[in-house]
Design a protein around this motif. Structure first.
Motif, PDB file in Angstrom:
ATOM      1  N   PHE A   1      32.185  32.750  44.672  1.00  0.00           N
ATOM      2  CA  PHE A   1      32.705  34.095  44.457  1.00  0.00           C
ATOM      3  C   PHE A   1      32.623  34.495  42.984  1.00  0.00           C
ATOM      4  N   GLU A   2      32.850  33.556  42.103  1.00  0.00           N
ATOM      5  CA  GLU A   2      32.757  33.869  40.670  1.00  0.00           C
ATOM      6  C   GLU A   2      31.354  34.349  40.308  1.00  0.00           C
ATOM      7  N   ASP A   3      30.343  33.682  40.863  1.00  0.00           N
ATOM      8  CA  ASP A   3      28.960  34.100  40.599  1.00  0.00           C
ATOM      9  C   ASP A   3      28.661  35.437  41.261  1.00  0.00           C
ATOM     10  N   PHE A   4      29.256  35.680  42.413  1.00  0.00           N
ATOM     11  CA  PHE A   4      29.024  36.951  43.100  1.00  0.00           C
ATOM     12  C   PHE A   4      29.602  38.110  42.298  1.00  0.00           C
ATOM     13  N   VAL A   5      30.752  37.897  41.668  1.00  0.00           N
ATOM     14  CA  VAL A   5      31.348  38.940  40.823  1.00  0.00           C
ATOM     15  C   VAL A   5      30.393  39.304  39.690  1.00  0.00           C
ATOM     16  N   GLY A   6      29.823  38.270  39.037  1.00  0.00           N
ATOM     17  CA  GLY A   6      28.868  38.529  37.966  1.00  0.00           C
ATOM     18  C   GLY A   6      27.626  39.237  38.474  1.00  0.00           C
TER      19      GLY A   6
ATOM     20  N   LEU B   1      40.247  42.476  35.278  1.00  0.00           N
ATOM     21  CA  LEU B   1      40.967  42.137  36.505  1.00  0.00           C
ATOM     22  C   LEU B   1      40.375  40.909  37.179  1.00  0.00           C
ATOM     23  N   ALA B   2      39.050  40.814  37.194  1.00  0.00           N
ATOM     24  CA  ALA B   2      38.409  39.653  37.824  1.00  0.00           C
ATOM     25  C   ALA B   2      38.705  38.378  37.049  1.00  0.00           C
ATOM     26  N   ARG B   3      38.620  38.457  35.747  1.00  0.00           N
ATOM     27  CA  ARG B   3      38.822  37.265  34.913  1.00  0.00           C
ATOM     28  C   ARG B   3      40.249  36.748  34.968  1.00  0.00           C
ATOM     29  N   ASN B   4      41.228  37.636  35.063  1.00  0.00           N
ATOM     30  CA  ASN B   4      42.626  37.230  34.984  1.00  0.00           C
ATOM     31  C   ASN B   4      43.315  37.063  36.335  1.00  0.00           C
ATOM     32  N   HIS B   5      42.717  37.586  37.408  1.00  0.00           N
ATOM     33  CA  HIS B   5      43.397  37.527  38.698  1.00  0.00           C
ATOM     34  C   HIS B   5      42.532  36.967  39.833  1.00  0.00           C
ATOM     35  N   LEU B   6      41.323  37.471  39.987  1.00  0.00           N
ATOM     36  CA  LEU B   6      40.498  37.056  41.124  1.00  0.00           C
ATOM     37  C   LEU B   6      39.886  35.676  40.927  1.00  0.00           C
ATOM     38  N   ILE B   7      39.227  35.475  39.806  1.00  0.00           N
ATOM     39  CA  ILE B   7      38.485  34.228  39.602  1.00  0.00           C
ATOM     40  C   ILE B   7      39.391  32.997  39.550  1.00  0.00           C
ATOM     41  N   PRO B   8      40.555  33.041  38.877  1.00  0.00           N
ATOM     42  CA  PRO B   8      41.416  31.840  38.878  1.00  0.00           C
ATOM     43  C   PRO B   8      41.822  31.390  40.280  1.00  0.00           C
TER      44      PRO B   8
ATOM     45  N   THR C   1      49.301  46.571  39.076  1.00  0.00           N
ATOM     46  CA  THR C   1      48.212  45.607  38.887  1.00  0.00           C
ATOM     47  C   THR C   1      47.738  45.072  40.235  1.00  0.00           C
ATOM     48  N   GLN C   2      48.682  44.766  41.137  1.00  0.00           N
ATOM     49  CA  GLN C   2      48.301  44.303  42.475  1.00  0.00           C
ATOM     50  C   GLN C   2      47.406  45.320  43.173  1.00  0.00           C
ATOM     51  N   PHE C   3      47.751  46.585  43.043  1.00  0.00           N
ATOM     52  CA  PHE C   3      46.963  47.639  43.684  1.00  0.00           C
ATOM     53  C   PHE C   3      45.553  47.676  43.111  1.00  0.00           C
ATOM     54  N   LYS C   4      45.421  47.597  41.801  1.00  0.00           N
ATOM     55  CA  LYS C   4      44.095  47.630  41.168  1.00  0.00           C
ATOM     56  C   LYS C   4      43.266  46.404  41.545  1.00  0.00           C
ATOM     57  N   VAL C   5      43.900  45.234  41.566  1.00  0.00           N
ATOM     58  CA  VAL C   5      43.186  44.009  41.928  1.00  0.00           C
ATOM     59  C   VAL C   5      42.694  44.088  43.367  1.00  0.00           C
ATOM     60  N   TYR C   6      43.540  44.595  44.259  1.00  0.00           N
ATOM     61  CA  TYR C   6      43.135  44.706  45.667  1.00  0.00           C
ATOM     62  C   TYR C   6      41.962  45.668  45.820  1.00  0.00           C
ATOM     63  N   VAL C   7      41.990  46.787  45.114  1.00  0.00           N
ATOM     64  CA  VAL C   7      40.887  47.754  45.198  1.00  0.00           C
ATOM     65  C   VAL C   7      39.579  47.107  44.752  1.00  0.00           C
ATOM     66  N   LEU C   8      39.626  46.319  43.677  1.00  0.00           N
ATOM     67  CA  LEU C   8      38.415  45.630  43.204  1.00  0.00           C
ATOM     68  C   LEU C   8      37.962  44.586  44.221  1.00  0.00           C
ATOM     69  N   LEU C   9      38.898  43.787  44.755  1.00  0.00           N
ATOM     70  CA  LEU C   9      38.542  42.771  45.749  1.00  0.00           C
ATOM     71  C   LEU C   9      37.942  43.421  46.990  1.00  0.00           C
ATOM     72  N   LYS C  10      38.511  44.534  47.410  1.00  0.00           N
ATOM     73  CA  LYS C  10      37.978  45.273  48.566  1.00  0.00           C
ATOM     74  C   LYS C  10      36.552  45.727  48.299  1.00  0.00           C
ATOM     75  N   THR C  11      36.298  46.247  47.108  1.00  0.00           N
ATOM     76  CA  THR C  11      34.949  46.698  46.745  1.00  0.00           C
ATOM     77  C   THR C  11      33.954  45.551  46.814  1.00  0.00           C
ATOM     78  N   LEU C  12      34.328  44.400  46.297  1.00  0.00           N
ATOM     79  CA  LEU C  12      33.438  43.238  46.262  1.00  0.00           C
ATOM     80  C   LEU C  12      33.159  42.703  47.667  1.00  0.00           C
ATOM     81  N   LEU C  13      34.211  42.561  48.478  1.00  0.00           N
ATOM     82  CA  LEU C  13      34.033  41.978  49.805  1.00  0.00           C
ATOM     83  C   LEU C  13      33.263  42.907  50.741  1.00  0.00           C
ATOM     84  N   LEU C  14      33.479  44.200  50.629  1.00  0.00           N
ATOM     85  CA  LEU C  14      32.712  45.129  51.455  1.00  0.00           C
ATOM     86  C   LEU C  14      31.242  45.147  51.055  1.00  0.00           C
ATOM     87  N   ASP C  15      30.964  44.940  49.772  1.00  0.00           N
ATOM     88  CA  ASP C  15      29.572  44.833  49.334  1.00  0.00           C
ATOM     89  C   ASP C  15      28.925  43.590  49.953  1.00  0.00           C
ATOM     90  N   ALA C  16      29.655  42.475  49.962  1.00  0.00           N
ATOM     91  CA  ALA C  16      29.136  41.248  50.578  1.00  0.00           C
ATOM     92  C   ALA C  16      28.974  41.417  52.083  1.00  0.00           C
TER      93      ALA C  16
END
Length: 459
Positions: free
Chosen positions: A158-163, A183-190, A221-236
């Motif tokens: 997933f970390e590589d997919f974000v990049g 947001l990815a560096r501080n919340h999703l990737i860890p 912050t939770q709302f913003k992180v979820y929106v980013l995660l949603k964007t990434l997973l729907l792209d996948a």
């Protein structure tokens, strides 16, 4: 062993069963029906019990022997035996007669990326087989290049997919790209960085949201992180790396923005006097009088006064790069036009007469740079004004001047659709959510206006 009366290889006696009970061990053919001594209705019942795809119908026609002759009508046949590689189906129970028990079937197959998957909930063998045939046909029609792409992204960390995703976004503004990376560096990737993309599911997302709750991550912050995660997973998901919908039935974080704190006109005048800074005062005038964002006000240009009462907003000074950037929610070259009150236009003219502009018309110049930047504004707001006794609403931020513009418009019955357009909001829902409380008398006012036309009618 033949059943009593003989003549039917389809009926045999089970020595372990209750005496007098018979079990059907094979399908009954039409000829078997004809020569079986048992009543045709019983044979028909047995046939239905084991072979739902075969039904018999008594036509009432008499045979040469004077007996009713059953007529066999064949429904669509059960799918043929599955070919190698199409998958398998079974029941997860240990019932003695699994074909008759009520438990559903599950299927197991390999998708286009070669990953083994399972689906369940099939009530009959036919339904399970039909689903396997459908999946196999879909896999067979997938080009080899696409199958390789699915396999590539599915097995990616997933970390590589974000990049990879960020590298494919050519139209993201600098600010949006910076926020995504933060947001990815501080919340999703860890929490999710080492997970393979193909393993994401709604349960994984729910567990991640629970973790953010447990860690005390603020709601915005939770709302913003979820929106980013949603964007990434729907792209996948669109690329086929995730077979099922990764967010189905997920309870997304809810965040309601706090009510805007709006200063009065008198408070704005007092703040400007306390700041005693001409450029800061001009900055405030553009926000409170025209509804510009911080960076847009810093990019004030006399060449953008396209009419006596119209100012064209074309760019902004970015808070990080301190350089001119495209407008928020706009493509390069896009602009919006806002009302330019006479008092604000005269304020610009007085400032230009006293301080001048750059060669290309920019009004708010920096001390060591071409443009005044956010650092200067923050220093005045958080340091200079903090040490003075100024009448300022509790909770007010620099953005409060822009809120004043919206409140002023709505107080004078200007449609909220126009206000949303002038403020550059992405949708009117944003404007309505933030400023709805500034229109408390709208329903009462509407009732009074409607009453003028209904008074005689209701009398």
């Amino acid at each position: 062993m033949s059943g009593p009366g003989g003549g039917c290889e389809g009926l045999c006696h089970d020595p372990d069963a209750i005496p007098g009970k018979f079990l059907l061990t094979c399908g009954l053919t039409e000829s078997t029906h004809r020569r079986h001594p048992v009543r045709s209705a019983l044979v028909d019942w047995l046939c239905r019990l084991v072979r739902p795809g075969i039904r018999t119908k008594i036509t009432g026609a008499e045979s040469a022997k004077g007996q009713q002759e059953p007529e066999v009508s064949t429904l669509p046949s059960i799918p043929k035996q599955l070919a190698r590689g199409m998958g398998s189906f079974a029941k997860p129970c240990s019932c003695s007669q699994p074909t008759r028990c009520p438990h559903p079937y599950f299927i197991r197959y390999r998708d286009a990326s070669g990953k083994q998957r399972e689906e369940s909930g099939f009530r009959t063998q036919d339904a399970a087989k039909e689903r396997l045939v459908e999946l196999y046909a879909r896999k067979a029609s997938t080009p080899a290049s696409k199958a390789e792409l699915i396999r590539h992204y599915g097995q990616m960390r997933f970390e590589d997919f974000v990049g990879d995703y960020m590298g494919r976004q050519r139209r993201l503004s600098y600010g949006t790209a910076y926020e995504y990376e933060h947001l990815a560096r501080n919340h999703l990737i860890p929490e999710l960085g080492s997970r393979r993309v193909e393993t994401f599911s709604p349960l994984v997302v729910e567990n991640f949201l629970t973790t953010m709750d447990r860690l005390g991550t603020p709601d915005p912050t939770q709302f913003k992180v979820y929106v980013l995660l949603k964007t990434l997973l729907l792209d996948a998901h669109r690329k086929g790396a995730i077979s099922g919908h990764p967010l189905q039935d997920v309870d997304a974080p809810r965040y309601e923005a706090e009510r805007a704190v709006v200063p009065t006109k008198e408070q704005i005048v007092e703040i400007k006097m306390a700041a005693a800074h001409d450029r800061f005062s001009m900055f405030v005038d553009m926000m409170a009088g025209c509804g510009l964002r911080n960076g847009e006000a810093l990019a004030l240009n006399v060449n953008n006064i396209v009419a006596d009462d119209v100012y064209r907003v074309t760019e902004q000074v970015h808070y990080r790069t301190k350089k001119l950037e495209q407008l928020k929610h706009r493509k390069p070259g896009d602009f919006r036009e806002v009302p330019l009150p006479r008092s604000i236009r005269e304020s610009i003219e007085r400032f230009v007469e006293q301080h001048g502009t750059t060669d290309d018309g920019y009004v708010l110049q920096g001390t060591r740079a071409k443009h005044m930047n956010h650092s200067t504004i923050n220093a005045i707001w958080y340091r200079k004004l903090a040490g003075k006794d100024v009448d300022m609403p509790e909770g007010m931020t620099i953005y409060g001047y822009r809120h004043f513009f919206a409140a002023n418009c709505l107080a004078h019955n200007i449609p909220i659709t126009d206000v949303a357009e002038w403020m550059g909001h992405k949708s009117i829902e944003v404007t309505f959510r933030i400023y709805r409380h500034l229109m408390p008398a709208s329903i009462g006012r509407a009732a009074r206006l409607l009453d003028r036309g209904l008074h005689d009618l209701a009398a």
